[in-house]
Design a protein around this motif. Structure first.
Motif, PDB file in Angstrom:
ATOM      1  N   ASP A 131      -0.030   5.975 -13.563  1.00  0.00           N
ATOM      2  CA  ASP A 131      -0.403   4.873 -12.924  1.00  0.00           C
ATOM      3  C   ASP A 131       0.069   4.803 -11.817  1.00  0.00           C
ATOM      4  N   LEU A 132       1.102   5.599 -11.325  1.00  0.00           N
ATOM      5  CA  LEU A 132       1.403   5.579  -9.681  1.00  0.00           C
ATOM      6  C   LEU A 132       0.710   6.222  -8.650  1.00  0.00           C
ATOM      7  N   ILE A 133       1.240   7.505  -9.291  1.00  0.00           N
ATOM      8  CA  ILE A 133       1.139   8.930  -7.979  1.00  0.00           C
ATOM      9  C   ILE A 133       0.219   9.099  -7.106  1.00  0.00           C
ATOM     10  N   ASP A 134      -1.177   8.510  -7.769  1.00  0.00           N
ATOM     11  CA  ASP A 134      -2.429   8.981  -6.702  1.00  0.00           C
ATOM     12  C   ASP A 134      -2.716   7.441  -5.695  1.00  0.00           C
ATOM     13  N   MET A 135      -2.286   6.616  -5.735  1.00  0.00           N
ATOM     14  CA  MET A 135      -2.299   5.568  -5.027  1.00  0.00           C
ATOM     15  C   MET A 135      -1.494   5.816  -3.995  1.00  0.00           C
ATOM     16  N   GLU A 136      -0.708   6.211  -3.669  1.00  0.00           N
ATOM     17  CA  GLU A 136      -0.071   6.519  -2.770  1.00  0.00           C
ATOM     18  C   GLU A 136       0.005   6.186  -1.140  1.00  0.00           C
ATOM     19  N   THR A 137      -1.355   7.284  -0.856  1.00  0.00           N
ATOM     20  CA  THR A 137      -1.801   7.714   0.164  1.00  0.00           C
ATOM     21  C   THR A 137      -2.605   6.566   1.187  1.00  0.00           C
ATOM     22  N   VAL A 138      -2.992   5.317   0.018  1.00  0.00           N
ATOM     23  CA  VAL A 138      -3.836   4.632   0.492  1.00  0.00           C
ATOM     24  C   VAL A 138      -3.167   2.955   0.956  1.00  0.00           C
ATOM     25  N   TYR A 139      -2.093   2.983  -0.289  1.00  0.00           N
ATOM     26  CA  TYR A 139      -1.431   2.298   0.073  1.00  0.00           C
ATOM     27  C   TYR A 139      -0.344   1.880   1.164  1.00  0.00           C
ATOM     28  N   LEU A 140      -0.038   3.407   1.286  1.00  0.00           N
ATOM     29  CA  LEU A 140       0.614   3.902   2.395  1.00  0.00           C
ATOM     30  C   LEU A 140       0.086   3.735   4.048  1.00  0.00           C
ATOM     31  N   GLY A 141      -0.888   4.134   3.618  1.00  0.00           N
ATOM     32  CA  GLY A 141      -1.945   4.068   5.142  1.00  0.00           C
ATOM     33  C   GLY A 141      -2.330   2.309   5.193  1.00  0.00           C
ATOM     34  N   MET A 142      -2.668   1.338   4.110  1.00  0.00           N
ATOM     35  CA  MET A 142      -2.625  -0.041   4.576  1.00  0.00           C
ATOM     36  C   MET A 142      -1.364  -0.198   5.281  1.00  0.00           C
ATOM     37  N   ILE A 143      -0.500  -0.144   4.890  1.00  0.00           N
ATOM     38  CA  ILE A 143       1.344  -0.246   5.315  1.00  0.00           C
ATOM     39  C   ILE A 143       1.228   0.165   6.946  1.00  0.00           C
ATOM     40  N   SER A 144       1.029   1.120   6.902  1.00  0.00           N
ATOM     41  CA  SER A 144       1.220   2.158   8.371  1.00  0.00           C
ATOM     42  C   SER A 144       0.164   1.732   9.292  1.00  0.00           C
ATOM     43  N   GLY A 145      -1.235   1.698   8.505  1.00  0.00           N
ATOM     44  CA  GLY A 145      -2.139   1.128   9.303  1.00  0.00           C
ATOM     45  C   GLY A 145      -1.882  -0.909   9.965  1.00  0.00           C
ATOM     46  N   GLY A 146      -1.522  -1.111   8.917  1.00  0.00           N
ATOM     47  CA  GLY A 146      -1.043  -2.689   9.830  1.00  0.00           C
ATOM     48  C   GLY A 146       0.029  -3.228  10.344  1.00  0.00           C
ATOM     49  N   LEU A 147       0.830  -1.935  10.496  1.00  0.00           N
ATOM     50  CA  LEU A 147       1.931  -2.204  11.675  1.00  0.00           C
ATOM     51  C   LEU A 147       1.838  -1.448  12.515  1.00  0.00           C
ATOM     52  N   THR A 148       0.768  -0.528  12.897  1.00  0.00           N
ATOM     53  CA  THR A 148       0.386   0.201  14.089  1.00  0.00           C
ATOM     54  C   THR A 148      -0.200  -0.375  14.644  1.00  0.00           C
TER      55      THR A 148
END
Length: 381
Positions: free
Chosen positions: A99-116
């Motif tokens: 349930d977790l392994i294929d979501m990593e790219t998208v949620y990390l991009g959301m966090i990185s994008g928000g911070l950047t």
């Protein structure tokens, strides 16, 4: 267009139905393997950045994860606007790995994008061009989807294609080349298989066993390139994997994190090179480390290097490659994976524990250097 707004409503609409289009291919292949083999341990991921700052993008990431998985995944996090320290856990996920392994790219991009915040496409073009110039003909694949909001992936893929990159890790970015994303094995798959084996008291080499399952379940048109740094045994696990896969193994990928020194590299003597010391030796993927790995492996195995390969680091490695080739008649490495087309605030997600259902308790399990860091400030979402 010079910049694009991050996380706007028009970008986030429909992502739940289409998120795998923006997911690194190695996570999609990982899920395929886990489902085929019936491997589905309960695991814990933690998310952090190396920089301090003020949390942004977490609300979007939580909404994405909970909206997609609901009660299947437990989410604890800081809230946007809260300050955090370097390596402080900003988000914790608990659930079945499938349930977790294929979501990593998208949620990390959301966090990185928000911070950047906003990005300059002109800067990305300039950096992409400089990376290709520095690589001097070595193939370069774009691996940076997790560093940027998913809504930018296709645009950045187009820039990288025009600069001369050979492909990208997501289907969204790889569309610029008219093909699918590329990639084989991430740390998360190796750790998931390790967790499954530990819970059943099976003794095995997780890296080589994962490579065997990849070889069994993924089409032969996909090159067998295996990630070998999860346990900081870059040489030992490369040799073990080569012995398991034999002729089907095309190569290895070195992605040693900044907490570790590559296995056996400290004693490797290398020539004096006119490159910055931080690329020569020390932690992470270094010239000294790759030099040692290359000399230790069969010459027919290819080496892909990744982790922080901006234009300066690539230039240093290319100079080392010329020296190595002159001495040994073969390349130091064969290709590069990089997301360093600009300088975002990068969020990282790691499996750090698995739940032993026999013992009824969480057990530590992570790649070397990335242990679980508890944070009492996190609240359940």
């Amino acid at each position: 267009m010079q910049t694009k707004e991050i996380g706007s409503k028009e970008h986030t609409r429909g992502i739940k139905e289409n998120y795998q289009h923006f997911t690194d291919k190695y996570f999609l292949r990982s899920k395929q393997i886990l489902e085929a083999e019936g491997i589905n341990p309960l695991v814990r991921y933690q998310v952090f950045t190396r920089a301090s700052g003020v949390a942004q993008g977490l609300e979007e990431a939580v909404d994405f994860i909970k909206g997609l998985k609901g009660e299947k995944v437990k989410v604890l996090s800081l809230r946007d606007g809260e300050s955090f320290e370097p390596k402080e856990t900003q988000m914790l996920l608990e659930g079945r790995v499938q349930d977790l392994i294929d979501m990593e790219t998208v949620y990390l991009g959301m966090i990185s994008g928000g911070l950047t915040g906003e990005l300059s496409f002109n800067e990305i073009r300039r950096n992409a061009d400089e990376i290709i110039t520095a690589a001097e003909g070595k193939p370069v694949t774009y691996f940076g989807a997790r560093h940027f909001h998913y809504s930018l992936d296709e645009d950045i893929g187009e820039i990288c294609k025009n600069a001369g990159f050979s492909g990208a890790a997501t289907d969204a970015a790889a569309k610029a080349w008219g093909k699918e994303g590329t990639g084989t094995i991430p740390h998360a798959l190796i750790l998931s298989i390790d967790a499954y084996a530990r819970a059943r008291h099976h003794l095995l080499n997780p890296t080589s066993f994962t490579a065997m399952l990849f070889d069994k379940n993924v089409g032969k048109e996909v090159p067998r390139i295996v990630l070998v740094d999860t346990y900081n045994r870059e040489v030992s696990d490369s040799i073990a994997t080569a012995n398991i896969l034999e002729e089907s193994l095309k190569g290895i990928r070195l992605d040693t994190c900044g907490e570790n020194v590559m296995e056996g590299s400290v004693g490797e003597i290398i020539p004096e090179l006119d490159t910055p010391e931080k690329y020569l030796r020390g932690t992470g993927v270094t010239i000294q480390g790759v030099w040692h790995v290359r000399k230790s492996l069969p010459k027919e195995l290819e080496i892909v290097v990744s982790s922080g390969f901006n234009q300066e680091k690539i230039k240093a490695f290319i100079e080392a490659d010329k020296t190595f080739s002159g001495l040994y008649g073969m390349p130091l490495f064969n290709s590069i994976g990089t997301g360093s087309v600009t300088k975002p605030v990068m969020a990282t997600s790691d499996i750090v524990s698995y739940y032993d259902e026999e013992e009824e308790k969480w057990m530590p399990l992570s790649k070397v250097g990335r242990k679980y860091r508890e944070n009492s400030r996190l609240e359940e979402r």
